[in-house]
Motif scaffolding. Sequence first.
Motif, short mmCIF file in Angstrom:
data_model
loop_
_atom_site.label_atom_id
_atom_site.label_comp_id
_atom_site.label_asym_id
_atom_site.label_seq_id
_atom_site.Cartn_x
_atom_site.Cartn_y
_atom_site.Cartn_z
N ALA A 91 21.45 29.59 11.41
CA ALA A 91 22.01 30.53 10.47
C ALA A 91 22.81 31.76 10.72
O ALA A 91 23.55 32.20 10.16
CB ALA A 91 20.75 30.50 9.35
N GLN A 92 21.79 32.28 11.67
CA GLN A 92 22.61 33.71 12.18
C GLN A 92 23.86 33.50 12.81
O GLN A 92 24.84 34.32 12.58
CB GLN A 92 21.55 34.09 13.37
CG GLN A 92 20.26 34.88 12.69
CD GLN A 92 19.27 35.04 13.82
OE1 GLN A 92 19.22 34.50 14.90
NE2 GLN A 92 18.71 36.02 13.52
N ALA A 93 24.18 32.31 13.65
CA ALA A 93 25.41 32.01 14.09
C ALA A 93 26.60 31.89 13.25
O ALA A 93 27.67 32.18 13.28
CB ALA A 93 25.46 30.79 14.74
N GLU A 94 26.41 31.39 12.01
CA GLU A 94 27.04 31.05 10.74
C GLU A 94 27.10 32.25 9.80
O GLU A 94 27.88 32.22 8.94
CB GLU A 94 26.51 29.77 10.10
CG GLU A 94 26.91 28.49 10.94
CD GLU A 94 26.22 27.58 10.21
OE1 GLU A 94 25.84 27.51 8.75
OE2 GLU A 94 25.93 26.39 10.69
N GLY A 95 26.14 33.32 10.01
CA GLY A 95 26.28 34.44 9.14
C GLY A 95 25.80 34.19 8.02
O GLY A 95 26.10 34.99 7.00
N THR A 96 24.80 33.11 7.74
CA THR A 96 24.15 33.11 6.39
C THR A 96 22.75 33.51 6.60
O THR A 96 21.92 33.33 5.56
CB THR A 96 24.12 31.43 6.36
OG1 THR A 96 23.27 30.66 7.26
CG2 THR A 96 25.65 30.99 6.10
N ALA A 97 22.33 33.90 7.36
CA ALA A 97 20.91 34.72 7.54
C ALA A 97 20.82 36.17 7.10
O ALA A 97 21.18 36.82 8.14
CB ALA A 97 20.32 34.42 8.85
N SER A 98 20.18 36.40 6.17
CA SER A 98 19.84 37.86 5.51
C SER A 98 18.83 38.39 6.23
O SER A 98 18.18 37.69 6.98
CB SER A 98 19.73 37.71 4.20
OG SER A 98 18.44 37.08 3.96
N GLY A 99 18.76 39.87 6.16
CA GLY A 99 17.60 40.39 7.04
C GLY A 99 16.29 39.87 6.57
O GLY A 99 15.33 39.73 7.10
#
Length: 338
Positions: free
Chosen positions: A25-33
């Motif tokens: 998710a972090q790699a895809e930019g979908t993980a919020s803080g």
Amino acid sequence: GAGLDSAVVGEREIAGQVRRSLVSAQAEGTASGGLTNLFQRATRTAKDVGSRTALGTQGKSIVSVGLDLVEQLMAEDAPFSESAVVLFGTGAYAGATMALLRERGVTDISVFSQSGRAAEFVEARGGAPLTPEELPGAMRRADIIIGCSGGDRRISADEITRLGRAEGHTAYVVDLALTHDFDPRIAEIPGIELLTLESIRLAAPQEAASALQAAREIVDQHAEEFIAERTARQVDSAVVALRQHTLAVLDQELAKVRAQHGCTAAGEEVEFALRRMVKQLLHLPTVRGRELAAQGRADEYIAGIEALYGLTVERPTTSAEAPSSATGEGDCPIARTA
């Protein structure tokens, strides 16, 4: 993340999938803080359960229990290590299955992937990739067939029947996919022994009540700490606004001091004293804000800051954060339902 709701209680593979899903998710930019903090906390919780309870000493997983069952069932047929295995799937769960088969001495392993990734998969792990044309022959001679791809296509009972397996040759089919890689009706075919998630769950070792209770207490503790930390962060915007306002006033006063005294020793002493005083003045409002947030009174604190200083504080969002929808071949059946 601690695997307490898995078919095999305390299964470690779940924690691995939690970590991998966050990385994806972090790699895809979908993980919020917020999601990042949540998943990191879940990983720490799983580690604590593994190190502080008896669940961590078992080292069991759905795959290991399934292979234990097969090994028990075929004890009279042939050595488990000499089995010919066909593995469906190339995801993380298939990788864990391959590793366990290797640990048990199995060398004859063929891999099929509906997405065509078998060659890449076996290059790093060993085994032989199968093409669609080679698959029927490999299944015909297989002693063990393991499904953990969770794909859209399901092997039907008619397809298994058409293989024309040799009489007296039993094949053990282990279906680890939640969506089923195999039609459950294949259990009715002579010479086929089908093991599903349900049968594996029933065969899984029963954990001691004390160990399970201790694990749940650890989970509860981490959940409470996470909620407390998240609640305390609700006043962060107000604390930041207050600090910015106060420091801006400080900078204005220091500019007056420098204009009057220049860069002298006396001016530096005044600046040092003022900065120290401001730091002390901000300490109590910061601590008090977190205390009120922990009591569920963050709105009161924010309203007070706005009323006293004439500031506009951005309220923390409370809307649901969209989770990552990253899925893939080989996802764990338990993780996908959690």
